[in-house]
Design a protein around this motif. Structure first.
Motif, PDB file in Angstrom:
ATOM      1  N   GLU A  35    -102.552  27.795  94.692  1.00 15.66           N
ATOM      2  CA  GLU A  35    -103.183  28.892  95.509  1.00 15.66           C
ATOM      3  C   GLU A  35    -102.993  29.286  96.520  1.00 15.66           C
ATOM      4  O   GLU A  35    -103.901  30.497  97.165  1.00 15.66           O
ATOM      5  CB  GLU A  35    -104.983  27.395  95.790  1.00 15.66           C
ATOM      6  CG  GLU A  35    -105.410  26.900  94.729  1.00 15.66           C
ATOM      7  CD  GLU A  35    -106.555  25.909  95.698  1.00 15.66           C
ATOM      8  OE1 GLU A  35    -106.260  26.164  96.243  1.00 15.66           O
ATOM      9  OE2 GLU A  35    -106.550  25.424  94.689  1.00 15.66           O
TER      10      GLU A  35
ATOM     11  N   ALA B 226    -103.414  21.558  97.761  1.00 19.16           N
ATOM     12  CA  ALA B 226    -104.048  22.944  97.034  1.00 19.16           C
ATOM     13  C   ALA B 226    -102.828  24.245  97.149  1.00 19.16           C
ATOM     14  O   ALA B 226    -101.986  24.455  96.381  1.00 19.16           O
ATOM     15  CB  ALA B 226    -104.673  23.986  98.207  1.00 19.16           C
TER      16      ALA B 226
ATOM     17  N   ARG C   2    -101.040  22.985  94.341  1.00 23.80           N
ATOM     18  CA  ARG C   2    -101.465  23.759  92.551  1.00 23.80           C
ATOM     19  C   ARG C   2    -101.124  24.969  92.550  1.00 23.80           C
ATOM     20  O   ARG C   2    -101.432  26.080  92.083  1.00 23.80           O
ATOM     21  CB  ARG C   2    -103.002  23.475  92.810  1.00 23.80           C
ATOM     22  CG  ARG C   2    -103.627  22.625  92.355  1.00 23.80           C
ATOM     23  CD  ARG C   2    -104.247  21.821  93.072  1.00 23.80           C
ATOM     24  NE  ARG C   2    -106.079  23.140  92.448  1.00 23.80           N
ATOM     25  CZ  ARG C   2    -106.847  22.862  91.814  1.00 23.80           C
ATOM     26  NH1 ARG C   2    -106.133  22.241  90.594  1.00 23.80           N
ATOM     27  NH2 ARG C   2    -107.609  24.303  91.616  1.00 23.80           N
TER      28      ARG C   2
ATOM     29  N   LYS D 141    -107.113  31.341 101.205  1.00 22.65           N
ATOM     30  CA  LYS D 141    -108.009  32.338 100.521  1.00 22.65           C
ATOM     31  C   LYS D 141    -109.148  31.744 101.606  1.00 22.65           C
ATOM     32  O   LYS D 141    -109.457  31.281 102.469  1.00 22.65           O
ATOM     33  CB  LYS D 141    -108.656  31.443  99.026  1.00 22.65           C
ATOM     34  CG  LYS D 141    -107.484  31.567  98.522  1.00 22.65           C
ATOM     35  CD  LYS D 141    -108.971  30.808  97.127  1.00 22.65           C
ATOM     36  CE  LYS D 141    -107.142  30.914  96.275  1.00 22.65           C
ATOM     37  NZ  LYS D 141    -107.863  30.033  94.831  1.00 22.65           N
TER      38      LYS D 141
END
Length: 245
Positions: A62, A57, A60, A242
């Motif tokens: 994020e 993650a 990527r 997140k």
């Protein structure tokens, strides 16, 4: 009256696709990366797999701010002008792994530079596309997490890509890092000693969790930190993970 945001769960995306495909009815918690499964025999993802999910993650983008991602994308276009490989007409152009490792100011003095950059060349075509460049920049950034750099180090040392850093992997790495100044016999003895010391399960090689004890934080920061893009950090440097309600 304050409205409660709708509950959202992660059910797709490259980071989670393997686990969603394997465990059809479950959910991956986006903060802890625990896996909530209907299968009572495996209610949670193993700790090692949760760590890998966090790293993927991060690679990527994020957890990066929008400003940082834009800076990385800008650097990619600028780097293409210097180290491009492939065919623009067929949309196969990318940053050359060989040229980047040889000529980039932050990489050319590192004896493992080409192997480090190659770990991000997922499709093995000798070039970094925009997504591979993003992963490389975030991992090698001074803001990259230690566990992300540790995975990069493991992939760099694992020359035969068998998922284990063995004696021969270490022998070849020592040859490159010492520029051949150490004899083969001495390199072999040192590699065998390192494997014996850190091989907790006695299988003759170092798996990821064992390899983590081979290098310390200073090694990760020193060998696997390169400024690949310009970012002043004026906006929040990295977003927290997140959260979904």
């Amino acid at each position: 009256q304050q409205r409660t945001p709708p509950r959202r769960s992660i059910a797709a995306g490259p980071v989670f696709e393997h686990y969603v495909a394997t465990h059809h009815g479950g959910r991956v918690h986006p903060v802890t990366y625990d896996y909530d499964s209907d299968d009572e025999s495996q209610p949670w993802l193993p700790r090692e797999e949760r760590r890998v999910l966090r790293i993927l993650a991060e690679r990527r983008g994020e957890f990066a701010s929008r400003a940082e991602v834009r800076a990385i994308q800008k650097a990619y276009l600028e780097t293409l002008r210097e180290y491009a490989a492939g065919d623009y007409a067929n949309a196969t152009v990318g940053v050359s792994v060989r040229a980047l490792a040889r000529w980039h100011p932050g990489l050319r003095e590192n004896p493992l530079a080409r192997r480090i950059v190659a770990t991000f060349d997922v499709d093995g075509d000798g070039k970094l596309d925009a997504n591979e460049w993003l992963a490389a920049c975030i991992t090698l950034s001074p803001r990259g997490t230690a566990e992300n750099k540790a995975m990069c180090a493991f992939e760099t040392y694992d020359l035969d890509r068998d998922g284990v850093v063995g004696v021969q992997d270490l022998v070849r790495t020592l040859e490159e890092t010492t520029h051949g100044a150490m004899s083969l016999t001495r390199r072999s003895r040192m590699a065998e000693g390192l494997v014996r010391r850190f091989d907790a399960n006695g299988d003759g090689g170092l798996e990821m969790n064992e390899f983590l004890h081979l290098l310390n934080a200073e090694d990760y920061l020193g060998r696997f930190t390169v400024e690949m893009y310009a970012f002043d950090g004026a906006s929040p440097p990295r977003k927290p993970r997140k959260t979904y309600l």
